[in-house]
Motif scaffolding. Structure first.
Motif, PDB file in Angstrom:
ATOM      1  N   SER A  53       0.888  -1.268   0.164  1.00 47.66           N
ATOM      2  CA  SER A  53      -0.054  -0.277  -0.084  1.00 47.66           C
ATOM      3  C   SER A  53       0.911   1.255   0.043  1.00 47.66           C
ATOM      4  CB  SER A  53      -1.041  -0.007   1.059  1.00 47.66           C
ATOM      5  OG  SER A  53      -0.358   0.018   2.450  1.00 47.66           O
ATOM      6  N   ILE A  54       2.047   1.156   0.867  1.00 48.85           N
ATOM      7  CA  ILE A  54       2.908   2.372   0.738  1.00 48.85           C
ATOM      8  C   ILE A  54       3.536   2.852  -0.584  1.00 48.85           C
ATOM      9  CG2 ILE A  54       5.029   3.118   1.389  1.00 48.85           C
ATOM     10  CD1 ILE A  54       4.572   1.651   3.992  1.00 48.85           C
ATOM     11  N   SER A  55       3.694   1.549  -1.407  1.00 46.39           N
ATOM     12  CA  SER A  55       4.308   1.769  -2.686  1.00 46.39           C
ATOM     13  C   SER A  55       3.153   2.166  -3.604  1.00 46.39           C
ATOM     14  CB  SER A  55       4.561   0.262  -3.031  1.00 46.39           C
ATOM     15  OG  SER A  55       4.908   0.560  -4.573  1.00 46.39           O
ATOM     16  N   ALA A  56       2.086   1.934  -3.461  1.00 45.72           N
ATOM     17  CA  ALA A  56       1.023   2.420  -4.163  1.00 45.72           C
ATOM     18  C   ALA A  56       0.669   3.893  -3.987  1.00 45.72           C
ATOM     19  CB  ALA A  56      -0.463   1.499  -4.149  1.00 45.72           C
ATOM     20  N   TYR A  57       0.575   4.286  -2.646  1.00 44.74           N
ATOM     21  CA  TYR A  57       0.543   5.638  -2.362  1.00 44.74           C
ATOM     22  C   TYR A  57       1.601   6.522  -2.665  1.00 44.74           C
ATOM     23  CZ  TYR A  57      -3.533   3.850   0.841  1.00 44.74           C
ATOM     24  OH  TYR A  57      -4.420   3.182   1.367  1.00 44.74           O
ATOM     25  N   GLU A  58       2.580   6.177  -2.644  1.00 46.36           N
ATOM     26  CA  GLU A  58       3.841   6.851  -3.128  1.00 46.36           C
ATOM     27  C   GLU A  58       3.697   7.096  -4.606  1.00 46.36           C
ATOM     28  OE1 GLU A  58       7.085   4.699  -1.500  1.00 46.36           O
ATOM     29  OE2 GLU A  58       7.243   5.865   0.260  1.00 46.36           O
ATOM     30  N   GLN A  59       3.141   6.284  -5.483  1.00 46.81           N
ATOM     31  CA  GLN A  59       3.040   6.063  -6.729  1.00 46.81           C
ATOM     32  C   GLN A  59       2.075   7.298  -6.968  1.00 46.81           C
ATOM     33  OE1 GLN A  59       2.395   2.186  -7.693  1.00 46.81           O
ATOM     34  NE2 GLN A  59       3.955   2.066  -9.061  1.00 46.81           N
ATOM     35  N   ALA A  60       0.894   7.332  -6.394  1.00 45.11           N
ATOM     36  CA  ALA A  60      -0.256   8.204  -6.479  1.00 45.11           C
ATOM     37  C   ALA A  60       0.582   9.540  -6.214  1.00 45.11           C
ATOM     38  CB  ALA A  60      -1.238   7.824  -5.488  1.00 45.11           C
ATOM     39  N   LEU A  61       1.378   9.977  -5.231  1.00 46.11           N
ATOM     40  CA  LEU A  61       1.695  11.151  -5.178  1.00 46.11           C
ATOM     41  C   LEU A  61       2.648  11.676  -6.185  1.00 46.11           C
ATOM     42  CD1 LEU A  61       2.992  10.591  -1.160  1.00 46.11           C
ATOM     43  CD2 LEU A  61       1.032  12.310  -2.059  1.00 46.11           C
ATOM     44  N   LYS A  62       2.964  10.949  -7.116  1.00 47.48           N
ATOM     45  CA  LYS A  62       3.860  11.398  -8.298  1.00 47.48           C
ATOM     46  C   LYS A  62       2.911  11.925  -9.416  1.00 47.48           C
ATOM     47  CE  LYS A  62       7.665   8.336  -7.120  1.00 47.48           C
ATOM     48  NZ  LYS A  62       8.249   7.233  -7.537  1.00 47.48           N
ATOM     49  N   VAL A  63       1.280  11.806  -9.186  1.00 48.51           N
ATOM     50  CA  VAL A  63       0.540  11.649 -10.267  1.00 48.51           C
ATOM     51  C   VAL A  63       0.119  13.378 -10.199  1.00 48.51           C
ATOM     52  CG1 VAL A  63      -1.535  11.295 -11.546  1.00 48.51           C
ATOM     53  CG2 VAL A  63       0.180   9.515 -10.711  1.00 48.51           C
ATOM     54  N   SER A  68      -2.954  15.776  -2.623  1.00 46.70           N
ATOM     55  CA  SER A  68      -1.756  15.376  -1.568  1.00 46.70           C
ATOM     56  C   SER A  68      -2.141  14.907   0.080  1.00 46.70           C
ATOM     57  CB  SER A  68      -0.767  16.277  -1.772  1.00 46.70           C
ATOM     58  OG  SER A  68      -0.210  16.129  -2.929  1.00 46.70           O
ATOM     59  N   SER A  69      -2.973  15.845   0.402  1.00 47.98           N
ATOM     60  CA  SER A  69      -3.334  15.884   1.720  1.00 47.98           C
ATOM     61  C   SER A  69      -4.097  14.657   2.204  1.00 47.98           C
ATOM     62  CB  SER A  69      -4.055  16.985   2.355  1.00 47.98           C
ATOM     63  OG  SER A  69      -5.658  16.877   1.692  1.00 47.98           O
ATOM     64  N   LYS A  70      -4.976  13.967   1.277  1.00 50.42           N
ATOM     65  CA  LYS A  70      -5.638  12.882   1.651  1.00 50.42           C
ATOM     66  C   LYS A  70      -4.619  11.734   1.522  1.00 50.42           C
ATOM     67  CE  LYS A  70      -9.925  14.296   2.252  1.00 50.42           C
ATOM     68  NZ  LYS A  70     -10.568  14.162   3.533  1.00 50.42           N
ATOM     69  N   THR A  71      -3.664  11.638   0.276  1.00 49.59           N
ATOM     70  CA  THR A  71      -2.896  10.631   0.093  1.00 49.59           C
ATOM     71  C   THR A  71      -1.829  10.278   1.589  1.00 49.59           C
ATOM     72  OG1 THR A  71      -3.439  10.994  -2.105  1.00 49.59           O
ATOM     73  CG2 THR A  71      -1.347   9.662  -1.619  1.00 49.59           C
ATOM     74  N   TYR A  72      -1.336  11.491   1.789  1.00 44.77           N
ATOM     75  CA  TYR A  72      -0.556  11.336   2.732  1.00 44.77           C
ATOM     76  C   TYR A  72      -0.983  11.066   4.042  1.00 44.77           C
ATOM     77  CZ  TYR A  72       3.061  14.673   0.724  1.00 44.77           C
ATOM     78  OH  TYR A  72       3.892  15.191  -0.207  1.00 44.77           O
ATOM     79  N   SER A  73      -2.455  11.052   4.233  1.00 47.20           N
ATOM     80  CA  SER A  73      -2.806  10.792   5.401  1.00 47.20           C
ATOM     81  C   SER A  73      -3.217   9.068   5.037  1.00 47.20           C
ATOM     82  CB  SER A  73      -4.456  11.339   5.676  1.00 47.20           C
ATOM     83  OG  SER A  73      -5.152  10.801   6.674  1.00 47.20           O
ATOM     84  N   LYS A  74      -3.692   8.744   4.071  1.00 48.09           N
ATOM     85  CA  LYS A  74      -3.782   7.126   3.888  1.00 48.09           C
ATOM     86  C   LYS A  74      -2.156   6.446   3.814  1.00 48.09           C
ATOM     87  CE  LYS A  74      -7.629   7.376   0.695  1.00 48.09           C
ATOM     88  NZ  LYS A  74      -8.483   6.195   1.110  1.00 48.09           N
ATOM     89  N   LEU A  75      -1.150   7.227   3.626  1.00 50.22           N
ATOM     90  CA  LEU A  75       0.240   6.766   3.785  1.00 50.22           C
ATOM     91  C   LEU A  75       0.514   6.544   5.158  1.00 50.22           C
ATOM     92  CD1 LEU A  75       2.856   5.780   2.205  1.00 50.22           C
ATOM     93  CD2 LEU A  75       3.342   8.213   2.010  1.00 50.22           C
ATOM     94  N   ALA A  76       0.093   7.577   5.683  1.00 50.56           N
ATOM     95  CA  ALA A  76       0.260   7.472   7.349  1.00 50.56           C
ATOM     96  C   ALA A  76      -0.475   6.205   7.966  1.00 50.56           C
ATOM     97  CB  ALA A  76      -0.166   8.821   7.977  1.00 50.56           C
TER      98      ALA A  76
END
Length: 160
Positions: A53-63, A68-76
């Motif tokens: 999941s971390i890998s997927a969220y990190e990929q999302a942050l590159k798009v 970003s705020s929601k994605t950082y929260s999910k990554l957390a």
């Protein structure tokens, strides 16, 4: 987009492995949509695979279209599953800095703090969430949980 929708259907049916397959197909079709990566990460979290999941969220942050705020929260949350407290809180802080008026981000950070028994700090976050949106019941639920189950202050739990 049809691959993505199929992934959503499998996700709703709690067939997370099949959902991931279709999110991957959607990504192969169009890698510029962050939601594909985010939902893939969510499915991995449901399978208790935080590293994926971390890998997927990190990929999302590159798009470029990512929230970003929601994605950082999910990554957390994924980092929290790995018991990486400091890193999880840092990402929650980053999310809140990007969007300080989003009550859900404070609730997310509070949940991480509860998991690591930082109850006073979690209550502060929940109070901030209530200040932003007093109609959201989960803020009160988590306050009650802290006071009732964790601090054995049942009188305060009833008030909350």
């Amino acid at each position: 987009m049809s691959y993505y929708l199929r992934g959503e259907i499998y996700n709703e049916e709690k067939d997370y492995k099949k959902a991931i397959e279709f999110y991957n197909l959607a990504i192969n079709t169009d890698s510029t949509i962050s939601e594909f990566y985010i939902n893939k990460g969510d499915s991995y979290l449901q399978l208790n695979q935080p590293k994926n999941s971390i890998s997927a969220y990190e990929q999302a942050l590159k798009v470029s279209d990512v929230d970003s705020s929601k994605t950082y929260s999910k990554l957390a949350l994924a980092l929290q599953q790995q018991k990486l407290f400091k890193e999880a809180i840092d990402l929650h802080n980053r999310a809140i800095k990007l969007n300080p008026d989003d009550y859900e981000l404070y609730i997310g950070r509070a949940r991480t703090k509860i998991a690591f028994k930082l109850y006073d700090s979690a209550i502060n976050d929940l109070d901030k969430a209530i200040g932003i949106n007093s109609e959201e019941p989960s803020s009160y639920y988590y306050c009650g949980l802290i006071f009732g189950e964790n601090l054995n202050d049942f009188e305060q739990a009833i008030i909350e």
